[in-house]
Design an enzyme around this catalytic site. Structure first.
Site, PDB file in Angstrom:
ATOM      1  N   GLU A  15       0.837  -1.193   0.000  1.00  0.00           N
ATOM      2  CA  GLU A  15       0.000   0.000   0.000  1.00  0.00           C
ATOM      3  C   GLU A  15       0.874   1.247   0.000  1.00  0.00           C
ATOM      4  OE1 GLU A  15      -2.357  -0.293   3.563  1.00  0.00           O
ATOM      5  OE2 GLU A  15      -0.735   0.456   4.831  1.00  0.00           O
ATOM      6  N   CYS A  16       0.341   2.320  -0.543  1.00  0.00           N
ATOM      7  CA  CYS A  16       1.022   3.610  -0.530  1.00  0.00           C
ATOM      8  C   CYS A  16       2.441   3.472  -1.097  1.00  0.00           C
ATOM      9  CB  CYS A  16       1.034   4.159   0.906  1.00  0.00           C
ATOM     10  SG  CYS A  16       1.631   5.843   1.082  1.00  0.00           S
ATOM     11  N   GLY A  17       3.458   3.853  -0.329  1.00  0.00           N
ATOM     12  CA  GLY A  17       4.832   3.755  -0.807  1.00  0.00           C
ATOM     13  C   GLY A  17       5.244   2.341  -1.144  1.00  0.00           C
ATOM     14  N   GLY A  18       4.661   1.360  -0.479  1.00  0.00           N
ATOM     15  CA  GLY A  18       4.964  -0.035  -0.775  1.00  0.00           C
ATOM     16  C   GLY A  18       4.536  -0.417  -2.172  1.00  0.00           C
ATOM     17  N   LEU A  19       3.379   0.088  -2.594  1.00  0.00           N
ATOM     18  CA  LEU A  19       2.904  -0.176  -3.955  1.00  0.00           C
ATOM     19  C   LEU A  19       3.775   0.553  -4.970  1.00  0.00           C
ATOM     20  CD1 LEU A  19       0.770  -1.560  -5.688  1.00  0.00           C
ATOM     21  CD2 LEU A  19      -0.673   0.474  -5.423  1.00  0.00           C
TER      22      LEU A  19
END
Length: 347
Positions: free
Chosen positions: A331-335
């Site tokens: 999610e977010c930066g992980g994506l």
């Protein structure tokens, strides 16, 4: 165990709540008290400062996500062995989900916890008018316990006297702190507010403590303790220290690029007997072995995108895991990390 509760609230965003909350936490800890920090609402960054100052994991109190029972359970469980529960508010005191009521606001959480409130007012560019602002907040909701006021960004002793004279005879809530304007103690910010402590070098982390010390010296802690609420009993139904691990292994990215996690979510996985293995996409060469899943949380991977892009062995390890069918939650930066590029940097 008995715990005293206080909420550090602001009249608006940007008045210095985070700096003053950290200062109060620092001062209490310096006196030998166990301080459990909290943050109202969904916020990943401010809690990292609380955790750094107190040495205890800060928790989020979000009425919208957790509802009343979740907020109370989280507060009580985490304060079980604490002397003080210090809650930093969000935005202005009454700002919540809508303008019709204060649902989801700092006021809502303070009322639910039956906690005393310290109201922070930015005194820059005003003097007598500050008393009118304080009066409005005190009178707006009689069900709240605004127990003290801290004036921030005060220009001089003369400025402070003007404001104190305006308060005299009109406002019974005491001024418990007068913080002089000092640009040198401001915490470093970026587009989303403060920079997560995980990104800061040691020198800048030490600056957090210097700032907390400087501000705490201008706050009358004895006055605050005098207006603090009567200690209330808290009962811990599930201590986080007792959470167990199991055979299911999940790799969790945690470093200066990926650190946006709610501690309660990680605890929820542990309660399901998930063994969390933390790793760094920035520094480690490969994923942990024998994992059943990968969690890539939020953060600011664009800041260190060059380092991430040059860690070819970690990228290959991630790709191999994906090709082998390993479940990946990002999610977010992980994506963003899973994409081909971030801005000008190829990943």
């Amino acid at each position: 165990m008995s715990v005293r509760k206080i909420v550090i609230a602001g009249v608006t965003s940007g008045v210095g709540k985070s700096t003053i909350a950290a200062a109060i936490m620092y001062a209490l800890k310096r006196k030998g008290f166990v301080v459990q920090p909290f943050k109202v609402g969904p916020d990943f960054i401010d809690p990292s400062y609380h955790t750094y100052v107190t040495g205890r994991q800060s928790r989020n109190l979000d009425i919208w996500m957790m509802r009343k029972s979740g907020v109370l359970q989280c507060f009580n469980n985490c304060c079980f062995d604490a002397d003080f529960g210090v809650v930093e508010g969000a935005m202005g005191l009454f700002d919540g989900v809508s303008g019709r009521d204060d649902f989801g606001s700092t006021a809502h959480v303070a009322r639910l916890l039956d906690a005393s409130i310290i109201l922070v007012i930015d005194a820059a560019k005003a003097a007598r008018s500050i008393a009118a602002i304080a009066w409005g907040f005190i009178c707006f909701s009689k069900s709240l316990k605004i127990a003290g006021i801290i004036l921030n960004n005060v220009a001089s002793q003369r400025h402070a006297t003007f404001i104190s004279d305006a308060f005299a005879g009109k406002i019974k809530v005491p001024i418990v702190g007068i913080i002089e304007r000092n640009k040198k103690i401001r915490m470093e910010e970026r587009h989303l507010g403060l920079i997560p402590t995980a990104e800061l070098e040691d020198k800048k982390k030490r600056a957090i403590i210097r700032s907390a010390k400087y501000v705490s010296e201008q706050i009358d802690l004895d006055k605050i303790r005098a207006v603090w609420n009567v200690p209330s009993e808290v009962q811990n139904k599930q201590s986080t220290a007792q959470l167990s691990t199991g055979r299911l292994k999940v790799a969790v990215a945690l470093d200066e690029s990926f650190n946006f996690y709610y501690a309660d979510n990680l605890d929820a996985l542990r309660k399901q007997r998930v063994n969390l293995l933390f790793f760094s996409p920035v520094h480690d060469c490969t994923l942990p072995e024998d994992i059943s899943g990968i969690i890539l949380g939020g953060g600011f991977p664009e800041v260190l995108s060059e380092k991430l892009s040059k860690n070819h062995s970690m990228k290959m390890s991630m790709l191999k895991a994906a090709e082998n069918g390993t479940t990946i939650y990002a999610e977010c930066g992980g994506l963003m990390y899973l994409t081909r590029s971030i801005g000008e940097y190829e990943l």
